[in-house]
Design a protein around this motif. Structure first.
Motif, PDB file in Angstrom:
ATOM      1  N   PHE A 145       0.826  -1.218   0.000  1.00 25.14           N
ATOM      2  CA  PHE A 145       0.000   0.000   0.000  1.00 25.14           C
ATOM      3  C   PHE A 145       0.856   1.263   0.000  1.00 25.14           C
ATOM      4  O   PHE A 145       0.390   2.325  -0.400  1.00 25.14           O
ATOM      5  CB  PHE A 145      -0.951   0.022   1.210  1.00 25.14           C
ATOM      6  CG  PHE A 145      -2.138  -0.902   1.081  1.00 25.14           C
ATOM      7  CD1 PHE A 145      -1.982  -2.278   1.180  1.00 25.14           C
ATOM      8  CD2 PHE A 145      -3.412  -0.401   0.855  1.00 25.14           C
ATOM      9  CE1 PHE A 145      -3.068  -3.143   1.051  1.00 25.14           C
ATOM     10  CE2 PHE A 145      -4.504  -1.251   0.724  1.00 25.14           C
ATOM     11  CZ  PHE A 145      -4.337  -2.631   0.825  1.00 25.14           C
ATOM     12  N   GLY A 146       2.095   1.138   0.465  1.00 22.02           N
ATOM     13  CA  GLY A 146       2.962   2.317   0.562  1.00 22.02           C
ATOM     14  C   GLY A 146       2.408   3.308   1.580  1.00 22.02           C
ATOM     15  O   GLY A 146       1.662   2.941   2.490  1.00 22.02           O
ATOM     16  N   ASP A 147       2.749   4.572   1.405  1.00 19.51           N
ATOM     17  CA  ASP A 147       2.283   5.625   2.316  1.00 19.51           C
ATOM     18  C   ASP A 147       0.853   6.009   1.910  1.00 19.51           C
ATOM     19  O   ASP A 147       0.650   6.565   0.822  1.00 19.51           O
ATOM     20  CB  ASP A 147       3.237   6.824   2.205  1.00 19.51           C
ATOM     21  CG  ASP A 147       2.814   7.961   3.120  1.00 19.51           C
ATOM     22  OD1 ASP A 147       1.865   7.778   3.918  1.00 19.51           O
ATOM     23  OD2 ASP A 147       3.437   9.045   3.031  1.00 19.51           O
ATOM     24  N   TYR A 189      -7.430   0.095   9.869  1.00 19.65           N
ATOM     25  CA  TYR A 189      -5.959   0.038   9.754  1.00 19.65           C
ATOM     26  C   TYR A 189      -5.459   1.170   8.856  1.00 19.65           C
ATOM     27  O   TYR A 189      -4.487   1.862   9.178  1.00 19.65           O
ATOM     28  CB  TYR A 189      -5.554  -1.334   9.194  1.00 19.65           C
ATOM     29  CG  TYR A 189      -4.076  -1.489   8.933  1.00 19.65           C
ATOM     30  CD1 TYR A 189      -3.205  -1.886   9.948  1.00 19.65           C
ATOM     31  CD2 TYR A 189      -3.545  -1.256   7.658  1.00 19.65           C
ATOM     32  CE1 TYR A 189      -1.847  -2.036   9.703  1.00 19.65           C
ATOM     33  CE2 TYR A 189      -2.191  -1.408   7.407  1.00 19.65           C
ATOM     34  CZ  TYR A 189      -1.338  -1.795   8.438  1.00 19.65           C
ATOM     35  OH  TYR A 189      -0.003  -1.944   8.180  1.00 19.65           O
ATOM     36  N   LEU A 190      -6.163   1.385   7.725  1.00 24.59           N
ATOM     37  CA  LEU A 190      -5.723   2.442   6.802  1.00 24.59           C
ATOM     38  C   LEU A 190      -6.028   3.827   7.380  1.00 24.59           C
ATOM     39  O   LEU A 190      -5.274   4.777   7.162  1.00 24.59           O
ATOM     40  CB  LEU A 190      -6.364   2.252   5.423  1.00 24.59           C
ATOM     41  CG  LEU A 190      -5.921   0.968   4.710  1.00 24.59           C
ATOM     42  CD1 LEU A 190      -6.614   0.821   3.360  1.00 24.59           C
ATOM     43  CD2 LEU A 190      -4.394   0.931   4.511  1.00 24.59           C
ATOM     44  N   GLY A 191      -7.124   3.931   8.154  1.00 27.90           N
ATOM     45  CA  GLY A 191      -7.421   5.181   8.860  1.00 27.90           C
ATOM     46  C   GLY A 191      -6.314   5.505   9.856  1.00 27.90           C
ATOM     47  O   GLY A 191      -5.859   6.653   9.962  1.00 27.90           O
ATOM     48  N   GLY A 220      -4.339   5.052 -10.492  1.00 33.45           N
ATOM     49  CA  GLY A 220      -4.708   4.553  -9.164  1.00 33.45           C
ATOM     50  C   GLY A 220      -4.345   3.076  -8.991  1.00 33.45           C
ATOM     51  O   GLY A 220      -4.137   2.356  -9.967  1.00 33.45           O
ATOM     52  N   THR A 221      -4.286   2.657  -7.739  1.00 28.26           N
ATOM     53  CA  THR A 221      -3.817   1.305  -7.411  1.00 28.26           C
ATOM     54  C   THR A 221      -4.956   0.379  -6.996  1.00 28.26           C
ATOM     55  O   THR A 221      -5.851   0.774  -6.249  1.00 28.26           O
ATOM     56  CB  THR A 221      -2.804   1.401  -6.242  1.00 28.26           C
ATOM     57  OG1 THR A 221      -1.701   2.175  -6.676  1.00 28.26           O
ATOM     58  CG2 THR A 221      -2.315   0.041  -5.785  1.00 28.26           C
TER      59      THR A 221
END
Ligand SMILES: C[S@@+](CC[C@H](N)C(=O)[O-])C[C@H]1O[C@@H](n2cnc3c(N)ncnc32)[C@H](O)[C@@H]1O
Length: 262
Positions: free
Chosen positions: A55-57, A76-78, A157-158
């Motif tokens: 995911f990187g930064d 987790y991403l939050g 986008g990823t």
């Protein structure tokens, strides 16, 4: 998960029937999956996001999870400063659990109760990252799902997703030996029983995922087919189940793709 090939049977439902049946399963068993298969875990006995940094930064990034379950991956991403948290899941109970969990953690998320096979009103060309941890394989229409995911992403986008490795669906333990029990080429939709409910799932070849990604306009940046170091170095005994260390030392139990929208 036990060795479901032993008890699986041919599916007899059409796609809508499968979605209805699977929704019933997830609605009734949602609480058993609270926080299970969520980031930083990407799959079963494979390296985690903490090892791989796929995911990187994510700080300042708008993220959307397909099959968001109880919301633990979004949390987790939050926690890693993603700017907007969006999720979709066809289970009403999972969406209720995720709404409550994320609110309790202090996050405001945009959650949609919908199958991934349709767009319930998600913005197009909007997201930096669309991802799915152990949910994509449930789709009844892989190409349509990938096309929709491409439409949600901005250019460049990823898209990251993980799922069961199809090789494991061909293997079984027989008298302490790991044997090939069904053809890798056989892409079937099979039905089995879990927690007292019927559930249907597709087995697809790796090339089917690759070709569908390519057709949807993705460039594949990376594919992970590995078992984690700890499992590889562990002592393991034959077990009558798929997700065993013994099996994971012979072949990957899960795979992960990272792709970019062209
Ligand atoms: C293993 S869980 C994913 C858990 C999630 N990664 C998390 O962080 O909690 C799989 C999820 O996919 C959802 N699902 C299954 N089929 C689906 C479909 N066709 N469309 C949307 N969601 C689906 C289920 O309701 C379930 O919540």
């Amino acid at each position: 998960m036990s060795n479901i090939l032993l008890s699986s049977r041919k599916n007899t439902l059409d796609n809508n029937g499968v979605l209805e049946q699977n929704k019933k399963f997830w609605d009734n068993t949602a609480d058993k999956w609270f926080g299970v298969t969520a980031l930083p875990e990407l799959g079963c006995l494979i390296p985690s996001e903490e090892d791989l940094h796929l995911f990187g930064d994510v700080s300042g990034k708008k993220v959307l999870e397909i099959g968001c379950g109880s919301g633990h991956s979004l949390k987790y991403l939050g926690d890693h400063n993603a700017s907007e948290l969006w999720g979709l899941d066809m289970s009403t109970q999972q969406i209720e659990n995720a709404t409550r969990y994320l609110k309790d953690c202090g996050y405001e998320a945009h959650l949609f109760n919908s199958p991934m096979e349709v767009n319930p009103g998600l913005p197009m060309g909007y997201f930096d990252i669309v991802y799915s941890i152990y949910a994509i394989g449930w789709t009844t229409d892989l190409q349509k799902t990938f096309n929709l995911i491409a439409s949600y992403l901005e250019k460049g986008g990823t898209f990251i997703f993980s799922w069961d490795h199809p090789v494991m669906r061909c293997m079984e333990i027989e008298e302490d030996n790991l044997v090939v029990k069904s053809s890798y080429y056989d892409e079937n939709l099979f039905t089995f029983e879990k927690f007292g409910f019927d559930i249907s799932l597709s087995k697809r070849k790796i090339s089917t995922y690759i070709n569908a990604l390519s057709k949807a306009g993705f460039f594949i940046e990376e594919m992970i087919e590995e078992t984690d170091k700890q499992t590889l170095e562990s002592e393991s005994k034959v077990e009558q189940k798929y997700h065993s260390a013994f099996n994971a030392k012979m072949f990957p139990l899960s795979f992960v793709f990272k792709a970019r929208k062209l």
